[in-house]
Design an enzyme around this catalytic site. Structure first.
Site: not given
Length: 350
Positions: A164, A246, A346
């Site tokens: 990520r 998420s 995130e």
């Protein structure tokens, strides 16, 4: 180039948080970006690049110049015996692009189906799901340097992809490469889709689909359908219940750390990585701390998946970015106190 003042950003972020952009520019061509860089009133201003708004938490009005990326277009650039080179403009919807490639008979992106956001944002986050990351299919991208207006072409080795993560998430003086955060506006992204295809079914949820259906060798379209069904069962539709998907990254630990946690919590959900490290399921850690379904103000933890934070106030009385981050920090503290693991968010906090 379309310039708007005092624009509501609530429709442009999937959390549905109410905030405003002092000034917003709709970027619909590369010429728009070059004109912006040349304009004496704007070239020195701080900018914020906005794609689909599916990975941001707005904590207030945005004073930076918001560049809303709306470039469109997709095409096949090259085909040979080895595979297909496909290109999409940065403003294209990611899921629609995945569907389009499958309709053309070009497999490879099916595990990434139904991920919200735009094509241009995908490399920034190095999106991934069910055993496939964007970097596995990435070929190259075009961007424009917002400092100079010059075009950039970056291949895989230039993007510093990580979990990520990418060069686009780091400041110029950061530790990873040259750092292009806020400096490069991505205009087009290209993907290499190999003709020699095999389904990626390693994840437990997909293995369960194989067992349920009895289909041991699914087609790319079947894999995409399974992925969509799994995601819809676990994740709320942002159009119904605001969220940013998420919220925390799955942390990685050493085998020794994992064994220590298993000694105390034998049901720990974990996966072995090729480099020997162990990836832990952040959702399981949060759920084990009792957060599933809990609410702080108008921000809450989704009752079906503890990894997802949601907007309980709807569009009329939405949660604030402050409430979301307060809840996130409480979860981080709880997980650290029980497991000694620091969860990393995130989304980009603005």
């Amino acid at each position: 180039m379309v310039v708007e003042n005092h624009v509501s950003l609530q429709p442009f972020n999937t959390f549905g948080i109410a905030a405003r952009a002092h000034r917003l520019v709709r970027v619909r061509s590369e010429d728009d970006v070059r004109a912006l860089v040349r304009h004496p009133d704007w070239r020195a201003r701080e900018t914020f690049i906005l794609g689909g708004g599916s990975n941001i938490v707005l904590t207030g009005d945005v004073r930076a110049l918001v560049l809303k990326v709306e470039l469109r277009g997709r095409r096949l650039l090259h085909e040979d015996a080895r595979g297909w080179l496909v290109e999409a403009a940065a403003g294209e919807n990611w899921h629609a692009f995945v569907q389009w490639t499958l309709e053309q008979g070009w497999p490879g992106l099916e595990n990434l189906a139904l991920i919200p956001g735009t094509v241009g944002a995908a490399p920034v986050q190095n999106i991934g799901a069910y055993g496939v990351e964007l970097q596995d299919r990435f070929h190259s991208l075009d961007a424009i340097d917002l400092d100079t207006g010059e075009p950039l072409t970056l291949r895989h080795e230039h993007c510093a992809f990580g979990y990520r993560d990418s060069v686009f998430k780091h400041e110029r003086a950061g530790a990873r490469g040259m750092g292009l955060k806020g400096r490069a506006l991505i205009t087009r992204v290209r993907f290499w889709l190999p003709r020699r295809w095999r389904p990626q079914l390693d994840y437990q949820d997909l293995q369960r689909k194989v067992a349920e259906t009895g289909v041991a060798e699914p087609t790319p379209q079947q894999v995409a359908q399974w992925v969509c069904e799994i995601r819809r069962a676990k994740l709320p539709d942002p159009a119904v219940l605001g969220n940013a998907g998420s919220f925390f990254k799955n942390p990685t630990v050493t085998p020794e750390q994992c064994a220590d946690i298993i000694g105390r919590d034998p049901k720990l959900v974990h996966y072995s990585l090729p480099d020997g490290r162990i990836k832990l399921a952040a959702g399981w850690l949060i759920d084990a701390c009792g957060w599933k379904g809990k609410t702080v103000g108008r921000a809450g933890v989704y009752e079906k998946q503890a990894l997802v934070l949601v907007n309980r106030g709807g569009r009329e009385q939405p949660c604030t970015g402050g409430e979301v981050m307060t809840l996130a920090r409480l979860i981080q503290t709880s997980v650290y106190e029980r497991f000694g693991i620091r969860l990393e968010p995130e989304p980009v906090v603005v």
